[in-house]
Enzyme design. Structure first.
Site, mmCIF file in Angstrom:
data_model
loop_
_atom_site.group_PDB
_atom_site.id
_atom_site.type_symbol
_atom_site.label_atom_id
_atom_site.label_comp_id
_atom_site.label_asym_id
_atom_site.label_seq_id
_atom_site.Cartn_x
_atom_site.Cartn_y
_atom_site.Cartn_z
ATOM 1 N N ARG B 271 0.765 -1.196 0.055
ATOM 2 C CA ARG B 271 -0.142 -0.002 0.045
ATOM 3 C C ARG B 271 0.719 1.172 0.030
ATOM 4 O O ARG B 271 1.308 1.574 0.988
ATOM 5 C CB ARG B 271 -0.869 -0.096 1.314
ATOM 6 N N HIS B 275 -3.562 4.798 4.967
ATOM 7 C CA HIS B 275 -4.883 3.739 4.596
ATOM 8 C C HIS B 275 -5.812 4.661 3.808
ATOM 9 O O HIS B 275 -6.457 3.953 3.096
ATOM 10 C CB HIS B 275 -5.090 3.631 6.228
ATOM 11 N N TYR B 284 3.219 4.610 12.077
ATOM 12 C CA TYR B 284 3.725 3.075 12.130
ATOM 13 C C TYR B 284 4.674 2.578 10.983
ATOM 14 O O TYR B 284 4.687 1.297 10.749
ATOM 15 C CB TYR B 284 2.172 2.336 12.066
HETATM 16 C C1 LIG Z 1 -15.630 -5.528 10.565
HETATM 17 C C2 LIG Z 1 -14.754 -4.527 10.632
HETATM 18 N N1 LIG Z 1 -13.994 -4.016 11.667
HETATM 19 C C3 LIG Z 1 -13.025 -2.718 11.465
HETATM 20 C C4 LIG Z 1 -13.223 -2.238 10.256
HETATM 21 C C5 LIG Z 1 -12.308 -1.038 10.322
HETATM 22 N N2 LIG Z 1 -11.410 -1.058 9.265
HETATM 23 C C6 LIG Z 1 -11.679 -0.413 8.097
HETATM 24 S S1 LIG Z 1 -10.349 -0.874 6.943
HETATM 25 C C7 LIG Z 1 -9.431 -1.638 8.256
HETATM 26 C C8 LIG Z 1 -8.229 -2.316 7.833
HETATM 27 C C9 LIG Z 1 -8.259 -3.302 6.619
HETATM 28 O O1 LIG Z 1 -7.189 -3.767 6.396
HETATM 29 P P1 LIG Z 1 -6.992 -4.835 5.094
HETATM 30 O O2 LIG Z 1 -7.843 -5.943 5.429
HETATM 31 O O3 LIG Z 1 -5.621 -5.385 5.284
HETATM 32 O O4 LIG Z 1 -7.208 -4.058 4.027
HETATM 33 P P2 LIG Z 1 -6.702 -2.897 3.354
HETATM 34 O O5 LIG Z 1 -7.124 -1.715 4.008
HETATM 35 O O6 LIG Z 1 -5.033 -2.933 3.402
HETATM 36 O O7 LIG Z 1 -6.963 -2.850 1.993
HETATM 37 C C10 LIG Z 1 -10.192 -1.565 9.472
HETATM 38 C C11 LIG Z 1 -9.639 -2.239 10.592
HETATM 39 C C12 LIG Z 1 -14.097 -2.475 9.312
HETATM 40 N N3 LIG Z 1 -14.240 -2.021 8.440
HETATM 41 N N4 LIG Z 1 -14.954 -3.554 9.433
#
Ligand SMILES: Cc1ncc(C[n+]2csc(CCOP(=O)(O)OP(=O)(O)O)c2C)c(N)n1
Lengths: 342, 387
Positions: B271, B275, B284
């Site tokens: 990435r 975020h 981080y």
């Molecule tokens: C059930 C749930 N818990 C927490 C969140 C909050 N949240 C949004 S994105 C994220 C991180 C997601 O990481 P990843 O699955 O690695 O996907 P990326 O953002 O790296 O594409 C979190 C914790 C959420 N959207 N859904």
């Protein structure tokens, strides 16, 4: 229920603090005082939580006390159950209201009823912090008011602060509680500020006491969390119409402070319940019923409710039409001039 | 005499020789992420496909930079960029036929656009005018899912239904590395394998779940390894290698279509941005890590390959750049228009038929809006008079 002893006065330096900072300070003080207090959740470590409430805790107490977990809410709360069974006091962070739903199984099937099913042998002192509510322009699944689900589950305390100092006091009391507490943090008040002295004694009431935020004589607005400032604003605006509104901040939905609420409505004879979660099946129905049961002969008008609409939380560009604002509250207040034959 | 002595020479009979139900060996992923570009294996790839992938990557990158710019101008509330991950997004879209279904997560706007959706329609969720700005049935694209991993069981269910119907439709579901920790991920994989559902799971392992690095998410040798325990093959792929991604996903889709069941694909990528635009990545991670990945950029990898084989002419470059610019201009134009919203829509789509309760609330809002517009008119007239 437990009370946290007020700290001795050292020096009193009040500074503006945000609600998020006060919550962080409550976590810090609880962790410093009691080594069994552990914080866990998604992004609570290096990042300090997406709202920065846990900022600095991992650095101060180490990653074993403030832990970035794998991304799994059922896992977070489920492991917290085991930790509590083994003598720890977990404080878990759910990142947003709607992301706590995967953890409902653990909350409802285990957390809420462990004391009861073990005949008191195994209480679970777990605090579940949930940022909740709308008004911050969040995308879908970031604005739910989920309090109705929690209050419908026996075995949980459900509290929600509306001021900086209550945020501190209620969170300390929740962590100290030997029962599980769902601690609802009104997102849109995270950045609200107040002069606050972290070193002076905090008024820490036992969980379950409401407070009169503004005294008045002509009607009572019963409210909590994010709607408290809105009600105070409405009370100010109502003065122009000759209304002197009392505003009661419940602070705790379970247990419910019937005394404070009833005493207020006895005085004023009229009441409106205000919250932003949906009205149908929402907390307002329960509150209105309780008020009616206790104050029937004092009531000059039916107890009214001003709530969010009964719709899935709308997209941010439309949320202003959904959230109860000052005008909608004033409309309800006008309807309190109720005549039996009207 | 003790109980044991009484039982004398009793020996428990050993269980019959235990046989694994499936030989795990063919299910195991490669030790290293599978690559095509720069390995010589690309010689076998159709030059036209490589050129197409290149153009799509350029367009995808432009989409990401344009959407990010729109957040800075306040035209878009939030954008989780997939810059650096374009090869995964493009390959996911191109591996599918029109009849197939895509189940994207909130970061996968680009895959949705690469599937053919109008660039602005894919952004309503993030702009905030409506949660889903398209008809999923029309485009065979499920709503972008914000709750993590929750769309995966949906993909399995749809694929299962398609298999029962026998119409050869496949579902491809996307999830992040963090999402693989959710219970829904595990339940979805298990259902898919037991039902032999025609579904492909694409995990974009971009290193982080907001601030949490992969090492805190899993102790498995790779995320692709997780497939084996459920009884489906796991493939580990270089997620910045568009040709490898296209090949592996296309194979998995073909296998699913032919009744071969589900596949879990882990794309190893990075990435490049925070975020979302609202996140502070310096808390981080180190910039040096980001820089190391710059040299492994998906567009760069493709350019090197095409140049080596003499396939990157000025025409292709210009055409790809022009296409990307036109798309960006179109996106800007659409996003610069204020969305026309009707507050009464709040009540329109809650039930097929409005409940009495909602009719009442709709009437309340309509009255409020009328009062507000009368007040607006009145204040406008008052202003006129004072002039
Ligand atoms: C059930 C749930 N818990 C927490 C969140 C909050 N949240 C949004 S994105 C994220 C991180 C997601 O990481 P990843 O699955 O690695 O996907 P990326 O953002 O790296 O594409 C979190 C914790 C959420 N959207 N859904």
């Amino acid at each position: 229920m437990s009370t946290v002893a007020a700290k001795p006065v050292t020096k009193s330096a009040t500074k503006p603090a945000t609600m998020a900072q006060a919550l962080g300070r409550a976590l810090r003080d609880s962790m410093a005082e009691d080594p069994s207090v552990h914080v866990l959740g998604e992004d609570v470590g290096a990042l300090g939580g997406v709202f920065r409430v846990t900022d600095g805790l991992a650095a101060e107490f180490g990653e074993d006390r403030c832990t970035d977990t794998p991304l799994a809410e059922a896992g977070i709360l489920g492991t917290a159950v085991g930790m509590a069974m083994y003598g720890l006091r977990p404080v878990v962070e759910m990142q947003f209201d709607a992301f706590a739903y995967p953890a409902f199984e653990q909350l409802i099937s285990h957390v809420a009823r462990m004391r009861n099913r073990t005949r008191g042998a195994m209480p679970l002192p777990i605090t579940v912090r949930v940022p909740y509510g709308g008004g911050i322009g969040g995308v879908e699944h970031h604005s739910d008011s989920s309090e109705a689900y929690y209050i419908a589950t026996p075995g949980l305390h459900v509290v929600t602060p509306a001021t900086v100092s209550d945020a501190y006091g209620l969170l300390r009391a929740s962590i100290a509680s030997d029962d599980p507490v769902v601690f609802l943090e009104p997102k849109r008040l995270y950045w609200s500020k107040a002069d606050w002295n972290p070193d002076a004694p905090q008024t820490v009431e036992p969980i379950g006491r409401a407070v009169v935020r503004r005294p008045g004589r002509s009607a009572t607005l019963i409210t909590y969390g994010p709607s408290v400032p809105v009600c105070l604003e409405a009370a100010e605006a109502a003065r122009a119409e000759g209304w002197d509104l009392e505003v009661v901040d419940l602070r705790s939905l379970v247990p419910f402070d019937d005394e404070t609420v009833a005493a207020s409505v006895w005085r004023t004879g009229r009441a409106v319940v205000v919250h932003e979660s949906g009205g149908f099946g929402g907390p307002g129905g329960e509150i209105a019923a309780r008020v009616t049961e206790r104050c029937f002969h004092h009531l000059e008008a039916p107890v009214l409710r001003v709530a969010g609409f009964d719709i899935p939380y709308p997209p941010p560009m439309l949320e202003k039409h959904h959230l109860p604002g000052v005008d909608r509250i004033l409309d309800a207040v006008a309807r309190l001039q109720w005549e039996a034959d009207s | 005499m003790t109980v044991m002595e009484q039982r004398g020479a009793y020996r428990p009979t050993p269980p019959p020789a235990w046989q694994p139900r499936t030989d795990p060996a063919p299910l195991l992923p490669d030790a290293e992420p599978y690559r095509v570009l720069g390995t010589g294996a690309a010689d076998k790839v159709d030059p036209e496909l490589l050129r197409r992938l290149y153009a799509e990557l350029v367009r995808g990158r432009r989409y990401n930079t344009q959407a990010t710019a729109l957040t800075k101008q306040g035209r878009l509330a939030v954008y989780p960029s997939s810059t650096g991950q374009e090869a995964c997004e493009i390959a996911a879209a191109l591996a599918l036929e029109e009849r197939d279904w895509l189940f994207p997560s909130y970061r996968d706007t680009l895959a949705v656009v690469a599937r053919g959706l109008a660039p602005a329609s894919a952004l309503t969720l993030l702009r905030g005018d409506w949660h889903t700005g398209y008809d999923p049935r029309e485009h065979h694209i499920a709503p972008l899912s914000t709750p993590l991993a929750t769309q995966l069981p949906h993909a399995v269910g749809l694929a299962h239904a398609a298999r029962l119907k026998g119409d050869g439709v496949v579902a491809l579901a996307m999830v992040g590395d963090g999402g693989t920790s959710e219970g829904d991920f595990h339940e979805a994989l298990n259902f898919a394998a037991v039902w032999q559902a025609p579904v492909v799971f694409l995990v974009q392992n971009n290193g982080f779940a907001i601030s949490v690095p992969l090492a805190k998410q899993t102790a498995a040798p790779s995320l692709a390894h997780k497939a084996v325990g459920y009884g489906m093959p796991g493939r580990l792929v270089d997620g910045n290698d568009a040709a490898a991604m296209h090949e592996v996903l296309s194979e998995a889709v073909a296998r699913a279509r032919e009744g071969g069941g589900p596949t879990l694909v882990e794309a190893v990528t990075y990435r490049m941005e925070a975020h979302t635009n609202a996140d502070d990545a310096t808390r981080y991670r180190q910039d040096t890590d980001v820089d190391a990945w710059r040299d492994h950029d998906p567009i760069l990898l493709m350019e090197r390959e095409l140049t080596e084989r003499g396939l990157l002419d000025d025409d292709l470059k210009r055409q790809a750049a022009d296409d990307a610019e036109a798309m960006a201009a179109d996106l800007r134009e659409h996003m610069n228009q204020e969305p026309v919203l009707d507050p009464m829509d709040l009540f329109t789509h809650v039930y097929a038929e409005q409940t009495s309760q909602l009719r009442e609330q709709a009437a309340q809002l309509r009255a409020e809006l009328e009062v507000a517009s009368e007040e607006e008119v009145a204040s406008g007239e008052a202003e006129e008079e004072t002039r």
